[in-house]
Write an enzyme that holds these catalytic residues in place. Structure first.
Site, PDB file in Angstrom:
ATOM      1  N   ASP A  46      39.387  29.230  32.366  1.00  0.00           N
ATOM      2  CA  ASP A  46      39.366  28.861  33.784  1.00  0.00           C
ATOM      3  C   ASP A  46      39.246  27.358  33.917  1.00  0.00           C
ATOM      4  O   ASP A  46      38.541  26.698  33.151  1.00  0.00           O
ATOM      5  CB  ASP A  46      38.185  29.552  34.503  1.00  0.00           C
ATOM      6  N   THR A  50      39.124  26.902  41.799  1.00  0.00           N
ATOM      7  CA  THR A  50      38.592  27.629  42.964  1.00  0.00           C
ATOM      8  C   THR A  50      37.489  28.609  42.567  1.00  0.00           C
ATOM      9  O   THR A  50      36.910  29.260  43.434  1.00  0.00           O
ATOM     10  CB  THR A  50      39.715  28.425  43.680  1.00  0.00           C
ATOM     11  N   GLY A 117      53.587  33.140  27.068  1.00  0.00           N
ATOM     12  CA  GLY A 117      53.780  32.620  25.714  1.00  0.00           C
ATOM     13  C   GLY A 117      52.638  33.068  24.804  1.00  0.00           C
ATOM     14  O   GLY A 117      52.864  33.454  23.642  1.00  0.00           O
ATOM     15  N   ALA A 129      48.526  39.442  37.644  1.00  0.00           N
ATOM     16  CA  ALA A 129      47.953  39.712  38.969  1.00  0.00           C
ATOM     17  C   ALA A 129      48.923  39.211  40.015  1.00  0.00           C
ATOM     18  O   ALA A 129      48.988  38.014  40.314  1.00  0.00           O
ATOM     19  CB  ALA A 129      46.605  39.008  39.116  1.00  0.00           C
ATOM     20  N   TYR A 160      52.365  30.328  48.014  1.00  0.00           N
ATOM     21  CA  TYR A 160      51.684  31.408  47.293  1.00  0.00           C
ATOM     22  C   TYR A 160      52.632  32.574  47.062  1.00  0.00           C
ATOM     23  O   TYR A 160      52.783  33.060  45.938  1.00  0.00           O
ATOM     24  CB  TYR A 160      50.475  31.842  48.114  1.00  0.00           C
ATOM     25  N   LYS A 164      54.149  33.818  43.361  1.00  0.00           N
ATOM     26  CA  LYS A 164      53.919  35.152  42.787  1.00  0.00           C
ATOM     27  C   LYS A 164      55.233  35.881  42.565  1.00  0.00           C
ATOM     28  O   LYS A 164      55.368  36.640  41.606  1.00  0.00           O
ATOM     29  CB  LYS A 164      53.005  35.958  43.705  1.00  0.00           C
ATOM     30  N   THR A 190      41.203  42.582  48.594  1.00  0.00           N
ATOM     31  CA  THR A 190      40.036  43.116  47.897  1.00  0.00           C
ATOM     32  C   THR A 190      38.815  42.325  48.334  1.00  0.00           C
ATOM     33  O   THR A 190      38.917  41.125  48.612  1.00  0.00           O
ATOM     34  CB  THR A 190      40.254  42.995  46.372  1.00  0.00           C
ATOM     35  N   ARG A 201      38.844  34.042  53.982  1.00  0.00           N
ATOM     36  CA  ARG A 201      39.289  35.419  54.145  1.00  0.00           C
ATOM     37  C   ARG A 201      38.388  36.114  55.165  1.00  0.00           C
ATOM     38  O   ARG A 201      37.220  35.756  55.340  1.00  0.00           O
ATOM     39  CB  ARG A 201      39.315  36.127  52.788  1.00  0.00           C
TER      40      ARG A 201
HETATM   41  P1  NAD Z   1      39.729  33.100  42.923  1.00  0.00           P
HETATM   42  O1  NAD Z   1      40.175  31.819  43.524  1.00  0.00           O
HETATM   43  O2  NAD Z   1      38.323  33.521  43.139  1.00  0.00           O
HETATM   44  O3  NAD Z   1      39.999  33.094  41.358  1.00  0.00           O
HETATM   45  C1  NAD Z   1      41.094  32.434  40.761  1.00  0.00           C
HETATM   46  C2  NAD Z   1      40.594  31.713  39.531  1.00  0.00           C
HETATM   47  O4  NAD Z   1      41.705  31.056  38.884  1.00  0.00           O
HETATM   48  C3  NAD Z   1      39.554  30.633  39.846  1.00  0.00           C
HETATM   49  O5  NAD Z   1      38.413  30.795  39.030  1.00  0.00           O
HETATM   50  C4  NAD Z   1      40.295  29.334  39.534  1.00  0.00           C
HETATM   51  O6  NAD Z   1      39.431  28.296  39.126  1.00  0.00           O
HETATM   52  C5  NAD Z   1      41.260  29.778  38.465  1.00  0.00           C
HETATM   53  N1  NAD Z   1      42.423  28.907  38.336  1.00  0.00           N
HETATM   54  C6  NAD Z   1      43.257  28.481  39.334  1.00  0.00           C
HETATM   55  N2  NAD Z   1      44.206  27.688  38.828  1.00  0.00           N
HETATM   56  C7  NAD Z   1      43.988  27.618  37.483  1.00  0.00           C
HETATM   57  C8  NAD Z   1      44.625  26.951  36.418  1.00  0.00           C
HETATM   58  N3  NAD Z   1      45.695  26.163  36.605  1.00  0.00           N
HETATM   59  N4  NAD Z   1      44.136  27.107  35.154  1.00  0.00           N
HETATM   60  C9  NAD Z   1      43.049  27.883  34.931  1.00  0.00           C
HETATM   61  N5  NAD Z   1      42.384  28.530  35.917  1.00  0.00           N
HETATM   62  C10 NAD Z   1      42.854  28.400  37.171  1.00  0.00           C
HETATM   63  O7  NAD Z   1      40.742  34.220  43.439  1.00  0.00           O
HETATM   64  P2  NAD Z   1      40.667  35.808  43.297  1.00  0.00           P
HETATM   65  O8  NAD Z   1      40.521  36.374  44.643  1.00  0.00           O
HETATM   66  O9  NAD Z   1      39.704  36.186  42.228  1.00  0.00           O
HETATM   67  O10 NAD Z   1      42.148  36.122  42.806  1.00  0.00           O
HETATM   68  C11 NAD Z   1      42.436  36.271  41.415  1.00  0.00           C
HETATM   69  C12 NAD Z   1      43.898  36.661  41.240  1.00  0.00           C
HETATM   70  O11 NAD Z   1      44.161  37.887  41.926  1.00  0.00           O
HETATM   71  C13 NAD Z   1      44.884  35.625  41.772  1.00  0.00           C
HETATM   72  O12 NAD Z   1      45.980  35.534  40.890  1.00  0.00           O
HETATM   73  C14 NAD Z   1      45.318  36.215  43.104  1.00  0.00           C
HETATM   74  O13 NAD Z   1      46.623  35.813  43.443  1.00  0.00           O
HETATM   75  C15 NAD Z   1      45.243  37.714  42.818  1.00  0.00           C
HETATM   76  N6  NAD Z   1      45.016  38.474  44.074  1.00  0.00           N
HETATM   77  C16 NAD Z   1      43.783  38.514  44.654  1.00  0.00           C
HETATM   78  C17 NAD Z   1      43.604  39.245  45.825  1.00  0.00           C
HETATM   79  C18 NAD Z   1      42.254  39.359  46.497  1.00  0.00           C
HETATM   80  O14 NAD Z   1      42.141  40.089  47.501  1.00  0.00           O
HETATM   81  N7  NAD Z   1      41.217  38.718  46.015  1.00  0.00           N
HETATM   82  C19 NAD Z   1      44.698  39.888  46.408  1.00  0.00           C
HETATM   83  C20 NAD Z   1      45.941  39.789  45.804  1.00  0.00           C
HETATM   84  C21 NAD Z   1      46.084  39.095  44.613  1.00  0.00           C
END
Ligand code: NAD
Length: 328
Positions: A46, A50, A117, A129, A160, A164, A190, A201
């Site tokens: 990580d 965020t 990769g 995801a 976004y 995706k 979620t 959110r």
């Molecule tokens: P979040 O922001 O809490 O977690 C995302 C994590 O990715 C963070 O810890 C951030 O620091 C890390 N990150 C971002 N860019 C990075 C990079 N370049 N290198 C390494 N780490 C990086 O978000 P979340 O809600 O936990 O979502 C996680 C995943 O699930 C995402 O891919 C999101 O698109 C997908 N998703 C979440 C939801 C939801 O309802 N929470 C819904 C649909 C999809």
């Protein structure tokens, strides 16, 4: 398709070795916790863009948990065998990806390339995801996986949604061109503990406002719908897909559709707050309706959500109250 146990490429007492990108985020931290509890050796990658180390503080003393700060856009290197990559790194809330548009596109594109990769190099299975946002403002309701979506690439949410959609195409290309074992999960909204109170959110915003005695800011007239899934159910769905052979895409989310107004009213009830509702403007391209068709997840994974909305909400409110008591 049969659900198979993941065969670890190196014999360990546990279930195998997993890499979770974005593991210090909301969903990633719950996935890391479930994997460690399930006997996996877990490498959490990580950049803390965020998310934060506090989300996995309860795991750092576990000998099978390893936290590495790494920006997936720069490089990914994990020594040793890897059986599973859960690729969750990406800003996910509208507040985050609107502030971080380039970072969001880069991690969806270059970050996904690097995660794929890694999976290819290690012969690991990768679960991407993805999101219900690939359906955009949908013209088909509820949304099945074979609906192609209705996305505005040049609208503010395009950074976004298109990141995706590109990530899905890249994942599919690695499967067909390189034979990499991949799967795509389309996650619907979620909620649960470890959401950030200011992530924009609806549920954490409403809970924060309700606990502070402030008006709950409902977008539009609140008649637009969302289907919200408790995080424990989401984790179970992702791990069911990870341990199957199915490539997806598979929708994982709750088919129970709630209006945003109803969510706000239930938050008032769950918190015992006497706050009012305040109607504010709708964000650009805000989807009108959102509900997954989960026929595929039921049939292929035997998965469906189990935690009722009011119970999940009560657990989430408890966690927010607890956080308010603990000094940051
Ligand atoms: P979040 O922001 O809490 O977690 C995302 C994590 O990715 C963070 O810890 C951030 O620091 C890390 N990150 C971002 N860019 C990075 C990079 N370049 N290198 C390494 N780490 C990086 O978000 P979340 O809600 O936990 O979502 C996680 C995943 O699930 C995402 O891919 C999101 O698109 C997908 N998703 C979440 C939801 C939801 O309802 N929470 C819904 C649909 C999809």
């Amino acid at each position: 398709m049969p659900v198979r146990p993941l065969a670890p490429s190196h014999a360990r007492a546990g279930a195998g070795r997993a890499v979770v990108t974005g593991g210090a985020g909301f969903l990633g931290s719950h996935l890391c916790t479930a994997l460690v509890r399930g006997g996996w050796d877990v490498v959490c990658l990580d950049s803390f863009l965020t998310g934060g180390a506090a989300n996995v503080a309860h795991l750092v003393d576990e000998p099978t948990f390893h936290l590495r700060r790494c920006d997936l856009v720069d490089f990914v290197h994990v020594p040793g065998a890897v059986d599973l990559v859960l690729h969750f790194a990406s800003p996910a809330s509208p507040v985050d990806y609107l502030q971080l548009p380039i970072e969001t596109l880069k991690v969806g594109a270059v970050g996904t390339l690097h995660a794929l990769g890694l999976a290819r190099e290690k012969g690991a299975r990768l679960v991407l995801a993805s999101t219900s946002e690939v359906y955009g403002d949908p013209q088909v309701h509820p949304q099945p996986e074979d609906y192609w979506g209705h996305v505005n690439p040049v609208g503010p949410r395009g950074v976004y949604d298109e990141a995706k959609r590109y990530a899905e195409a890249l994942t599919t290309a690695y499967r067909t061109a390189h034979g990499t074992d991949t799967a795509i999960v389309r996650i619907f909204n979620t909620y649960g503990p470890r959401m950030r109170p200011h992530d924009g959110r609806a549920i954490p915003t409403f809970i924060r406002q309700a606990l502070a005695g402030e008006p709950l800011t409902v977008a539009g007239d609140g008649s637009q719908t969302r289907s919200v899934c408790y995080v424990d159910d989401l984790v179970a769905g992702v791990l069911a897909l990870a341990t199957s052979e199915h490539p997806g895409p598979v929708n994982v989310g709750s088919p129970e559709e709630l209006t945003v107004r109803r969510i706000a009213e239930d938050v008032l009830a769950a918190t015992g707050s006497r706050s009012s509702l305040r109607l504010v403007g709708r964000p650009v391209d805000d989807p009108e309706v959102r509900r997954p068709d989960i026929t595929r997840a039921r049939a292929l994974l035997g998965w469906e959500p189990r935690v009722p909305w009011r119970e999940g909400l009560a657990r989430t409110v408890d966690w927010f109250r607890e956080q308010a008591r603990v000094p940051a």
